[in-house]
Write a protein that holds these residues in place. Structure first.
Motif, PDB file in Angstrom:
ATOM      1  N   ILE A 112      34.147  13.849 -55.599  1.00  0.00           N
ATOM      2  CA  ILE A 112      34.896  12.616 -55.794  1.00  0.00           C
ATOM      3  C   ILE A 112      34.746  11.749 -54.549  1.00  0.00           C
ATOM      4  O   ILE A 112      34.900  12.224 -53.426  1.00  0.00           O
ATOM      5  CB  ILE A 112      36.390  12.926 -56.022  1.00  0.00           C
ATOM      6  CG1 ILE A 112      36.559  13.897 -57.182  1.00  0.00           C
ATOM      7  CG2 ILE A 112      37.179  11.649 -56.253  1.00  0.00           C
ATOM      8  CD1 ILE A 112      37.916  14.551 -57.235  1.00  0.00           C
ATOM      9  N   LYS A 113      34.453  10.479 -54.751  1.00  0.00           N
ATOM     10  CA  LYS A 113      34.359   9.506 -53.658  1.00  0.00           C
ATOM     11  C   LYS A 113      35.595   8.620 -53.739  1.00  0.00           C
ATOM     12  O   LYS A 113      35.850   7.991 -54.768  1.00  0.00           O
ATOM     13  CB  LYS A 113      33.082   8.676 -53.816  1.00  0.00           C
ATOM     14  CG  LYS A 113      32.871   7.655 -52.736  1.00  0.00           C
ATOM     15  CD  LYS A 113      31.545   6.928 -52.997  1.00  0.00           C
ATOM     16  CE  LYS A 113      31.313   5.794 -52.049  1.00  0.00           C
ATOM     17  NZ  LYS A 113      30.058   5.081 -52.386  1.00  0.00           N
ATOM     18  N   VAL A 114      36.355   8.583 -52.642  1.00  0.00           N
ATOM     19  CA  VAL A 114      37.657   7.928 -52.639  1.00  0.00           C
ATOM     20  C   VAL A 114      37.745   6.917 -51.497  1.00  0.00           C
ATOM     21  O   VAL A 114      37.288   7.199 -50.388  1.00  0.00           O
ATOM     22  CB  VAL A 114      38.778   8.989 -52.466  1.00  0.00           C
ATOM     23  CG1 VAL A 114      40.146   8.350 -52.464  1.00  0.00           C
ATOM     24  CG2 VAL A 114      38.694  10.043 -53.556  1.00  0.00           C
ATOM     25  N   ALA A 115      38.347   5.762 -51.746  1.00  0.00           N
ATOM     26  CA  ALA A 115      38.614   4.756 -50.721  1.00  0.00           C
ATOM     27  C   ALA A 115      40.060   4.907 -50.259  1.00  0.00           C
ATOM     28  O   ALA A 115      40.977   4.934 -51.089  1.00  0.00           O
ATOM     29  CB  ALA A 115      38.388   3.355 -51.277  1.00  0.00           C
ATOM     30  N   VAL A 116      40.252   5.023 -48.934  1.00  0.00           N
ATOM     31  CA  VAL A 116      41.591   5.200 -48.373  1.00  0.00           C
ATOM     32  C   VAL A 116      41.752   4.360 -47.120  1.00  0.00           C
ATOM     33  O   VAL A 116      40.780   3.895 -46.537  1.00  0.00           O
ATOM     34  CB  VAL A 116      41.886   6.686 -48.041  1.00  0.00           C
ATOM     35  CG1 VAL A 116      41.864   7.546 -49.294  1.00  0.00           C
ATOM     36  CG2 VAL A 116      40.923   7.221 -46.994  1.00  0.00           C
ATOM     37  N   ALA A 117      42.997   4.225 -46.680  1.00  0.00           N
ATOM     38  CA  ALA A 117      43.314   3.527 -45.435  1.00  0.00           C
ATOM     39  C   ALA A 117      43.665   4.577 -44.383  1.00  0.00           C
ATOM     40  O   ALA A 117      44.828   4.933 -44.217  1.00  0.00           O
ATOM     41  CB  ALA A 117      44.457   2.548 -45.641  1.00  0.00           C
TER      42      ALA A 117
END
Length: 156
Positions: A112-117
């Motif tokens: 899974i490729k996830v965008a986070v801060a």
């Protein structure tokens, strides 16, 4: 989806130009590939109808949207029956932070490729979203330090 046509050199040139800039006008595209407008438009429509062109999208800047970090997460499920795979996949697809999700062979079930801060955003995603999905047994995560190549699709 219709039958995928055999692509000739002109089709490949059209695809390369649209891959580079999906907002090209038909007139500009025709000029760049050496066709007049009507035959170019007909070819683009045929490529769309056959499914070679799946759609058009804007590429958004994660950092500008407040999600500058990318995390790759390998996931193992506790069961592998069709019901569990379907439930997990459907729940995963609902999470807006998930950019890509792939069912795998090998040691892990999903990548899974996830965008986070940052690490806080990552912890929030793990604790309040990923860990609440049905069937999750184990996960292993890696932060992306730098993206060396990013393409919206394969080159024709």
């Amino acid at each position: 989806m219709a039958t995928v046509p055999k692509l000739d050199d002109i089709d490949r040139r059209i695809l390369r130009e649209l891959r580079r800039d999906g907002r090209l006008s038909n007139a500009r595209l025709a000029e760049q590939v050496g066709l007049s407008a009507t035959p170019c438009w007909n070819r683009v429509r045929a490529l769309e109808e056959s499914g070679v062109i799946e759609g058009y999208a804007a590429l958004l800047n994660q950092k500008a949207l407040g999600l500058p970090d990318t995390v790759l997460i390998e996931v193992t499920l506790d069961r592998h029956d069709d019901d569990m795979l379907d439930r997990f996949g459907e729940a995963l697809a609902e999470l807006p932070e998930v950019l890509e999700a792939h069912l795998l062979t090998g040691e892990y079930d999903y990548l899974i490729k996830v965008a986070v801060a940052g690490t806080e955003g990552y912890e929030e995603f793990l604790r309040h979203k990923l860990y609440k999905l049905p069937g999750l047994r184990h996960s292993h995560s890696t932060f992306v330090l730098r993206t060396l190549k990013r393409e919206p699709s394969v080159a024709p």
